[in-house]
Design an enzyme around this catalytic site. Structure first.
Site, PDB file in Angstrom:
ATOM      1  N   TYR A  46     -25.969 -22.997 -66.140  1.00  0.00           N
ATOM      2  CA  TYR A  46     -25.663 -21.671 -66.679  1.00  0.00           C
ATOM      3  C   TYR A  46     -26.271 -21.445 -68.062  1.00  0.00           C
ATOM      4  O   TYR A  46     -26.775 -20.366 -68.353  1.00  0.00           O
ATOM      5  CB  TYR A  46     -24.139 -21.459 -66.747  1.00  0.00           C
ATOM      6  CG  TYR A  46     -23.567 -20.872 -65.483  1.00  0.00           C
ATOM      7  CD1 TYR A  46     -23.574 -21.600 -64.310  1.00  0.00           C
ATOM      8  CD2 TYR A  46     -23.035 -19.595 -65.471  1.00  0.00           C
ATOM      9  CE1 TYR A  46     -23.049 -21.065 -63.141  1.00  0.00           C
ATOM     10  CE2 TYR A  46     -22.504 -19.055 -64.316  1.00  0.00           C
ATOM     11  CZ  TYR A  46     -22.511 -19.793 -63.150  1.00  0.00           C
ATOM     12  OH  TYR A  46     -21.995 -19.255 -62.002  1.00  0.00           O
ATOM     13  N   ASP A  68     -20.450 -30.588 -50.793  1.00  0.00           N
ATOM     14  CA  ASP A  68     -20.650 -30.041 -49.443  1.00  0.00           C
ATOM     15  C   ASP A  68     -19.436 -30.351 -48.560  1.00  0.00           C
ATOM     16  O   ASP A  68     -18.956 -29.498 -47.808  1.00  0.00           O
ATOM     17  CB  ASP A  68     -21.965 -30.541 -48.805  1.00  0.00           C
ATOM     18  CG  ASP A  68     -22.215 -32.025 -49.000  1.00  0.00           C
ATOM     19  OD1 ASP A  68     -21.413 -32.703 -49.687  1.00  0.00           O
ATOM     20  OD2 ASP A  68     -23.220 -32.528 -48.457  1.00  0.00           O
ATOM     21  N   LYS A  96     -21.910 -33.767 -56.951  1.00  0.00           N
ATOM     22  CA  LYS A  96     -22.986 -34.077 -56.000  1.00  0.00           C
ATOM     23  C   LYS A  96     -23.641 -35.356 -56.520  1.00  0.00           C
ATOM     24  O   LYS A  96     -24.853 -35.397 -56.807  1.00  0.00           O
ATOM     25  CB  LYS A  96     -23.956 -32.883 -55.945  1.00  0.00           C
ATOM     26  CG  LYS A  96     -25.028 -32.967 -54.880  1.00  0.00           C
ATOM     27  CD  LYS A  96     -24.519 -32.745 -53.478  1.00  0.00           C
ATOM     28  CE  LYS A  96     -25.640 -32.945 -52.467  1.00  0.00           C
ATOM     29  NZ  LYS A  96     -25.152 -33.043 -51.074  1.00  0.00           N
ATOM     30  N   ASP A 156     -14.638 -18.985 -55.183  1.00  0.00           N
ATOM     31  CA  ASP A 156     -14.769 -17.744 -54.412  1.00  0.00           C
ATOM     32  C   ASP A 156     -14.497 -17.999 -52.932  1.00  0.00           C
ATOM     33  O   ASP A 156     -13.864 -17.178 -52.255  1.00  0.00           O
ATOM     34  CB  ASP A 156     -16.166 -17.132 -54.570  1.00  0.00           C
ATOM     35  CG  ASP A 156     -16.178 -15.995 -55.579  1.00  0.00           C
ATOM     36  OD1 ASP A 156     -15.308 -16.012 -56.481  1.00  0.00           O
ATOM     37  OD2 ASP A 156     -17.038 -15.099 -55.469  1.00  0.00           O
ATOM     38  N   ASP A 163     -17.892 -22.074 -59.429  1.00  0.00           N
ATOM     39  CA  ASP A 163     -18.114 -20.650 -59.153  1.00  0.00           C
ATOM     40  C   ASP A 163     -18.064 -20.407 -57.649  1.00  0.00           C
ATOM     41  O   ASP A 163     -17.360 -19.505 -57.167  1.00  0.00           O
ATOM     42  CB  ASP A 163     -19.486 -20.243 -59.717  1.00  0.00           C
ATOM     43  CG  ASP A 163     -19.796 -18.781 -59.457  1.00  0.00           C
ATOM     44  OD1 ASP A 163     -18.877 -17.950 -59.619  1.00  0.00           O
ATOM     45  OD2 ASP A 163     -20.940 -18.464 -59.086  1.00  0.00           O
TER      46      ASP A 163
HETATM   47  C1  IPM Z   1     -17.360 -15.594 -62.139  1.00  0.00           C
HETATM   48  C2  IPM Z   1     -18.578 -14.746 -61.955  1.00  0.00           C
HETATM   49  C3  IPM Z   1     -19.570 -15.043 -63.084  1.00  0.00           C
HETATM   50  C4  IPM Z   1     -19.955 -16.505 -62.982  1.00  0.00           C
HETATM   51  C5  IPM Z   1     -20.835 -14.151 -63.071  1.00  0.00           C
HETATM   52  C6  IPM Z   1     -20.469 -12.682 -63.034  1.00  0.00           C
HETATM   53  C7  IPM Z   1     -21.742 -14.439 -64.225  1.00  0.00           C
HETATM   54  O1  IPM Z   1     -19.137 -14.945 -60.713  1.00  0.00           O
HETATM   55  O2  IPM Z   1     -16.670 -15.452 -63.173  1.00  0.00           O
HETATM   56  O3  IPM Z   1     -17.066 -16.395 -61.264  1.00  0.00           O
HETATM   57  O4  IPM Z   1     -20.883 -16.869 -62.271  1.00  0.00           O
HETATM   58  O5  IPM Z   1     -19.306 -17.309 -63.640  1.00  0.00           O
HETATM   59 MG    MG Z   2     -17.991 -16.155 -59.425  1.00  0.00          MG
END
Ligand code: IPM
Ligand code: MG
Length: 384
Positions: A144, A226, A194, A254, A250
């Site tokens: 990042y 994975d 990983k 999600d 990240d």
């Molecule tokens: C999150 C989002 C951010 C990230 C993006 C919007 C930069 O996806 O907070 O998870 O990747 O951290």
């Molecule tokens: Mg995210």
């Protein structure tokens, strides 16, 4: 107690759900004697319109002078992504805030509430074992914040690199956060990496184990990313605390966010080593439903609960807000995103509308009305 809160509603549904979280905050203030001094600031596309920047100095200064940041969401409609107002909006605002305030630890709780189990895409026998995971994601390392470069090779073809770095201090800091969190939960940490390929992951694993020695009461296991992606779907009940790198965190958080049934139920906290924090629903600005009154305010309200817990150490108030939310869901209150099959025939109304069976389909304001009512009654019970 007194608390200065920087309120950054942002874009899309940010404004409308933030307005509801502030109503809940007023109720918390009344019941728990916390004096909130809130100041609103612009961020994202809303800030770009006025300042030509997604994170203006004015907003940073406001955050610096506050005890905590309550953040809404940023980002524009998909069809307008290339307009200057929206281009790189999320990265410019969210990543800059993280960098500015050194938010290195991100907490994302994922829970499947029994009353919303029908929204979980997994089979009953899998979720009946209980899904209650805390993702602890590192936020300042990995690819990042390393150097990003797009260039032309000698042969004229385009190429790009993103440098990924971890230092041992970065890993140790987030590992401590994970072990401490596990001690307040079920004493288990799964560290995801990983390490069969990446040097950053080999270092990650080594440091997490070194830190783990200081927490002999917490079980530590390693899992390759994975495999973890698969296990989250195959048997999420095996996880308590999952600690992982920025990029893996990240993606995995999600993926796991699908389990509760809606992003509208997810709250998150980003903290630095001084305990200063930003509290936000990680679900995004949902421009497609902005202004329709359909947005689920729960993620923003639960983000307020995390603020009460982590920034202000007001555990009783935090739990009261969480209990009030659960009580509304228990009573059948649903916004459109969590209505499920039973409430499909119900019409949306503000307030306590009666829908199909015991499901009450409500709008953003109606859901909050119900939560505030429950919150008020919790205090009455505590007083008895
Ligand atoms: C999150 C989002 C951010 C990230 C993006 C919007 C930069 O996806 O907070 O998870 O990747 O951290
Ligand atoms: Mg995210």
């Amino acid at each position: 107690m007194k608390a200065k809160i920087a309120v950054l509603p942002g874009d899309g549904i940010g404004e409308e759900v933030m307005a509801q979280a502030l109503r809940v905050m007023a109720q918390v203030s009344e019941q728990f004697g916390i004096k909130f001094e809130t100041t609103s600031g612009l961020v994202g596309g809303a800030a770009y319109e006025k300042y030509g920047s997604h994170l203006p100095d004015e907003t940073i200064a406001l955050c610096k002078g506050s005890d905590a940041i309550l953040f809404g969401s940023v980002g524009g409609p998909v069809s307008e992504m290339n307009l200057p107002k929206w281009k790189n909006c999320e990265a410019n605002s969210i990543l800059s805030l993280r960098k500015n305030f050194k938010f290195n630890v991100n907490l994302r709780p994922v829970k499947v509430l029994p009353e919303l189990a029908e929204l979980c895409p997994l089979r009953d026998e899998i979720i009946n074992k209980g899904v209650d995971i805390l993702f602890v994601r590192e936020l300042l390392g990995d690819c990042y914040f390393g150097e990003h470069k797009t260039f032309k090779q000698a042969d004229g073809k385009r190429a790009a690199t993103d440098q990924s770095i971890y230092t041992e201090d970065q890993v140790a800091s987030v590992a401590h956060a994970a072990f401490k969190a596990a001690r307040k939960r079920r004493n288990k940490v799964t560290s995801v990496d990983k390490a069969n390929v990446l040097d950053t992951s080999k270092l990650w694993r080594e440091i997490v184990h070194e830190v783990g020695k200081e927490y002999p009461d917490v079980t530590l296991e390693d899992m390759l990313v994975d495999n973890c992606a698969m296990q989250i779907i195959r048997d999420p009940s095996q996880f308590d605390v999952v600690v992982t790198t920025n990029m893996f965190g990240d993606i995995l958080s999600d993926a796991a966010a699908v389990l509760p049934g809606s992003l509208g139920l997810m709250a998150s906290a980003s903290l630095n080593e001084d305990g200063f924090g930003l509290f936000e629903p990680p679900g995004g600005s949902a421009q497609d439903i902005a202004g329709t009154g359909k947005a689920n305010p729960i993620a923003q309200i639960l983000s307020l609960a995390l603020l009460l817990r982590f920034a202000l150490s007001q555990e009783e108030a935090a739990q009261a807000v969480e209990t009030a939310v659960a009580a509304s869901l228990n009573a059948g209150y649903r916004t459109a995103d969590i209505v499920g099959s039973r409430g499909k025939s119900a019409g949306t109304e503000s307030g306590a509308a009666d829908g199909g069976e015991s499901i009450k389909l409500v709008d953003t304001v109606g859901m909050t009305d119900s939560i505030i009512k429950n919150l008020a009654s919790i205090k009455t019970l505590l007083r008895v």
